[in-house]
Design a protein around this motif. Structure first.
Motif, PDB file in Angstrom:
ATOM      1  N   PHE A 130      -5.030  14.123   0.596  1.00 30.84           N
ATOM      2  CA  PHE A 130      -4.569  15.507   0.559  1.00 30.84           C
ATOM      3  C   PHE A 130      -3.168  15.548   0.002  1.00 30.84           C
ATOM      4  N   ARG A 131      -2.942  16.432  -0.945  1.00 27.78           N
ATOM      5  CA  ARG A 131      -1.578  16.616  -1.443  1.00 27.78           C
ATOM      6  C   ARG A 131      -1.437  17.990  -2.075  1.00 27.78           C
TER       7      ARG A 131
ATOM      8  N   GLY B 195     -12.137   5.591  -4.168  1.00 30.30           N
ATOM      9  CA  GLY B 195     -13.242   5.884  -3.268  1.00 30.30           C
ATOM     10  C   GLY B 195     -13.720   7.318  -3.307  1.00 30.30           C
ATOM     11  N   VAL B 196     -13.030   8.154  -4.067  1.00 29.94           N
ATOM     12  CA  VAL B 196     -13.438   9.552  -4.129  1.00 29.94           C
ATOM     13  C   VAL B 196     -14.351   9.744  -5.342  1.00 29.94           C
ATOM     14  N   ALA B 197     -15.549  10.249  -5.092  1.00 31.51           N
ATOM     15  CA  ALA B 197     -16.469  10.532  -6.186  1.00 31.51           C
ATOM     16  C   ALA B 197     -16.160  11.945  -6.699  1.00 31.51           C
ATOM     17  N   GLY B 198     -16.561  12.189  -7.945  1.00 28.24           N
ATOM     18  CA  GLY B 198     -16.263  13.472  -8.568  1.00 28.24           C
ATOM     19  C   GLY B 198     -16.667  14.671  -7.747  1.00 28.24           C
ATOM     20  N   LYS B 199     -17.821  14.594  -7.111  1.00 26.76           N
ATOM     21  CA  LYS B 199     -18.308  15.760  -6.369  1.00 26.76           C
ATOM     22  C   LYS B 199     -17.537  15.994  -5.077  1.00 26.76           C
ATOM     23  N   ASN B 200     -16.803  14.977  -4.618  1.00 30.85           N
ATOM     24  CA  ASN B 200     -16.057  15.143  -3.378  1.00 30.85           C
ATOM     25  C   ASN B 200     -14.593  15.483  -3.603  1.00 30.85           C
TER      26      ASN B 200
ATOM     27  N   GLU C  69      -7.982  20.879 -17.273  1.00 29.63           N
ATOM     28  CA  GLU C  69      -8.989  19.839 -17.404  1.00 29.63           C
ATOM     29  C   GLU C  69      -8.772  18.780 -16.336  1.00 29.63           C
ATOM     30  N   ALA C  70      -9.863  18.347 -15.735  1.00 29.86           N
ATOM     31  CA  ALA C  70      -9.758  17.297 -14.718  1.00 29.86           C
ATOM     32  C   ALA C  70     -10.733  16.192 -15.075  1.00 29.86           C
ATOM     33  N   ASP C  71     -10.268  14.984 -14.941  1.00 32.36           N
ATOM     34  CA  ASP C  71     -11.079  13.846 -15.324  1.00 32.36           C
ATOM     35  C   ASP C  71     -10.865  12.756 -14.282  1.00 32.36           C
ATOM     36  N   LEU C  72     -11.938  12.309 -13.677  1.00 32.04           N
ATOM     37  CA  LEU C  72     -11.819  11.291 -12.630  1.00 32.04           C
ATOM     38  C   LEU C  72     -12.506  10.016 -13.109  1.00 32.04           C
ATOM     39  N   LYS C  73     -11.713   8.981 -13.251  1.00 33.82           N
ATOM     40  CA  LYS C  73     -12.280   7.737 -13.760  1.00 33.82           C
ATOM     41  C   LYS C  73     -11.707   6.562 -12.976  1.00 33.82           C
ATOM     42  N   ASN C  74     -12.535   5.680 -12.513  1.00 35.49           N
ATOM     43  CA  ASN C  74     -12.113   4.484 -11.760  1.00 35.49           C
ATOM     44  C   ASN C  74     -11.191   4.826 -10.593  1.00 35.49           C
ATOM     45  N   GLY C  75     -11.415   5.948  -9.978  1.00 35.50           N
ATOM     46  CA  GLY C  75     -10.584   6.310  -8.833  1.00 35.50           C
ATOM     47  C   GLY C  75      -9.243   6.922  -9.189  1.00 35.50           C
ATOM     48  N   VAL C  76      -9.036   7.209 -10.460  1.00 37.12           N
ATOM     49  CA  VAL C  76      -7.784   7.851 -10.875  1.00 37.12           C
ATOM     50  C   VAL C  76      -8.112   9.224 -11.447  1.00 37.12           C
TER      51      VAL C  76
ATOM     52  N   LEU D 173      -4.801  19.261  -3.912  1.00 41.51           N
ATOM     53  CA  LEU D 173      -5.786  18.221  -4.211  1.00 41.51           C
ATOM     54  C   LEU D 173      -6.367  17.737  -2.895  1.00 41.51           C
ATOM     55  N   THR D 174      -7.683  17.735  -2.791  1.00 45.08           N
ATOM     56  CA  THR D 174      -8.331  17.217  -1.601  1.00 45.08           C
ATOM     57  C   THR D 174      -9.458  16.302  -2.046  1.00 45.08           C
ATOM     58  N   GLY D 175      -9.496  15.133  -1.477  1.00 43.20           N
ATOM     59  CA  GLY D 175     -10.558  14.190  -1.820  1.00 43.20           C
ATOM     60  C   GLY D 175     -11.214  13.675  -0.558  1.00 43.20           C
ATOM     61  N   ASP D 176     -12.507  13.776  -0.508  1.00 38.21           N
ATOM     62  CA  ASP D 176     -13.246  13.271   0.653  1.00 38.21           C
ATOM     63  C   ASP D 176     -13.867  11.928   0.316  1.00 38.21           C
ATOM     64  N   ILE D 177     -14.031  11.132   1.332  1.00 39.66           N
ATOM     65  CA  ILE D 177     -14.604   9.808   1.156  1.00 39.66           C
ATOM     66  C   ILE D 177     -15.946   9.780   1.865  1.00 39.66           C
ATOM     67  N   GLU D 178     -16.918   9.221   1.181  1.00 43.50           N
ATOM     68  CA  GLU D 178     -18.187   8.993   1.864  1.00 43.50           C
ATOM     69  C   GLU D 178     -18.174   7.570   2.398  1.00 43.50           C
ATOM     70  N   PRO D 179     -18.612   7.393   3.627  1.00 46.12           N
ATOM     71  CA  PRO D 179     -18.573   6.030   4.165  1.00 46.12           C
ATOM     72  C   PRO D 179     -19.454   5.106   3.325  1.00 46.12           C
ATOM     73  N   PHE D 180     -18.899   3.957   2.970  1.00 45.14           N
ATOM     74  CA  PHE D 180     -19.686   3.067   2.125  1.00 45.14           C
ATOM     75  C   PHE D 180     -20.041   1.774   2.833  1.00 45.14           C
TER      76      PHE D 180
END
Lengths: 152, 134
Positions: free
Chosen positions: B91-92, B49-54, B106-113, B66-73
């Motif tokens: 958060f971790r 649920g975390v998009a790259g920009k968040n 390098e950071a790569d976000l794909k399919n929520g991983v 690591l912090t990931g924000d979720i946009e309500p969907f």
């Protein structure tokens, strides 16, 4: 017999109620795990993946968190009022020389059948996978949609 | 794969972090894999649920955050029927013992991983010094 065991076990000798105390703690633990007081998870089926089901006037929405699962590894089927979500989560093999510090992510197969609380239109089921979240939009059957009744 | 095991449901791990957020809501710990080779440390984190920009990755001193924000969907008119999991931030924090080459992360976000590659700093290579004879 009782007295002999009493003296053989120095811990029990010091505190004869230690054993009772331990039992009480175990009972408390059982109670808390069996009757999970958190109402938010009271209705969870306990099957992977966990799903959230919502509805609006026209559709049901099923959402599940499936990070790392690709669209072609998922199989979604509808029969009557139920939706089957099955698939496999794979974790790619890494370098054989890699030393693992932590391994918390899990791979494996899953399958879940979810029955919807109303009639559905099986021709109008759409599924999307974005950022590891699966969203299935299921159109309600005409009979299941709420109808506005005007008063004459 | 016929011999792969059945996935069991794991409840999301909620954490309480020391600093309170201005926006209320649950905070979860993402499940991670961390492994190390001679050249780099790789971290894989499940953040559905975390998009790259968040997604925010911060490496300061030895602490990786690591912090990931979720946009309500959910749509505005949707009513809950069944709620089996909650949606919230991720958060971790980790303390790294190795020196990391910050330039080459390098950071790569794909399919929520998230796949985060942290290359180790190359050890000073032995250098031969020639003396110029006059």
């Amino acid at each position: 017999m009782l007295i002999r065991r009493f003296f053989e076990n120095p811990a029990a000798y010091r505190n004869p109620f230690a054993e009772l105390d331990r039992m009480r703690k175990e009972m408390d633990f059982l109670n808390s795990s069996l009757f999970n007081t958190d109402p938010r998870h009271a209705f969870s089926a306990g099957v992977f993946p966990a799903v959230n089901l919502t509805e609006d006037k026209d559709n049901f929405y099923i959402r599940a968190e499936l990070p790392g699962v690709k669209a072609d590894e998922l199989d979604i089927q509808t029969t009557g009022k139920s939706i089957t979500i099955s698939g496999e989560r794979k974790i790619s093999d890494e370098d054989a020389n890699a030393r693992y510090h932590r391994r918390e992510r899990e791979a494996g197969r899953f399958s879940r059948i979810l029955e919807l609380p109303g009639d559905i239109n099986t021709d109008k089921v759409e599924a999307g996978l974005a950022d590891g979240i699966l969203t299935i939009t299921v159109a309600k059957a005409e009979v299941a949609k709420p109808r506005q009744i005007t008063i004459k | 794969m016929a011999d792969s095991k059945e996935l069991k449901l794991k409840e999301k791990q909620e954490v309480s972090i020391p600093a309170e957020h201005t926006r209320p809501g649950p905070v979860f710990t993402p499940a991670v894999d961390i492994f190390e080779t001679d050249k780099e440390i790789t971290l894989l984190a499940d953040m559905p649920g975390v998009a790259g920009k968040n997604l925010n990755i911060d490496l300061r001193d030895d602490t990786l955050t690591l912090t990931g924000d979720i946009e309500p969907f959910e749509g505005p008119d949707e009513n809950d029927i069944l709620v089996e999991y909650e949606v919230g931030k991720y958060f971790r924090q980790f303390t790294l013992s190795e020196v990391i080459d910050q330039e080459k992360i390098e950071a790569d976000l794909k399919n929520g991983v998230l796949r985060l590659t942290l290359p180790k700093v190359e050890k000073a290579k032995p250098r031969k010094i020639t003396v110029n004879a006059a």
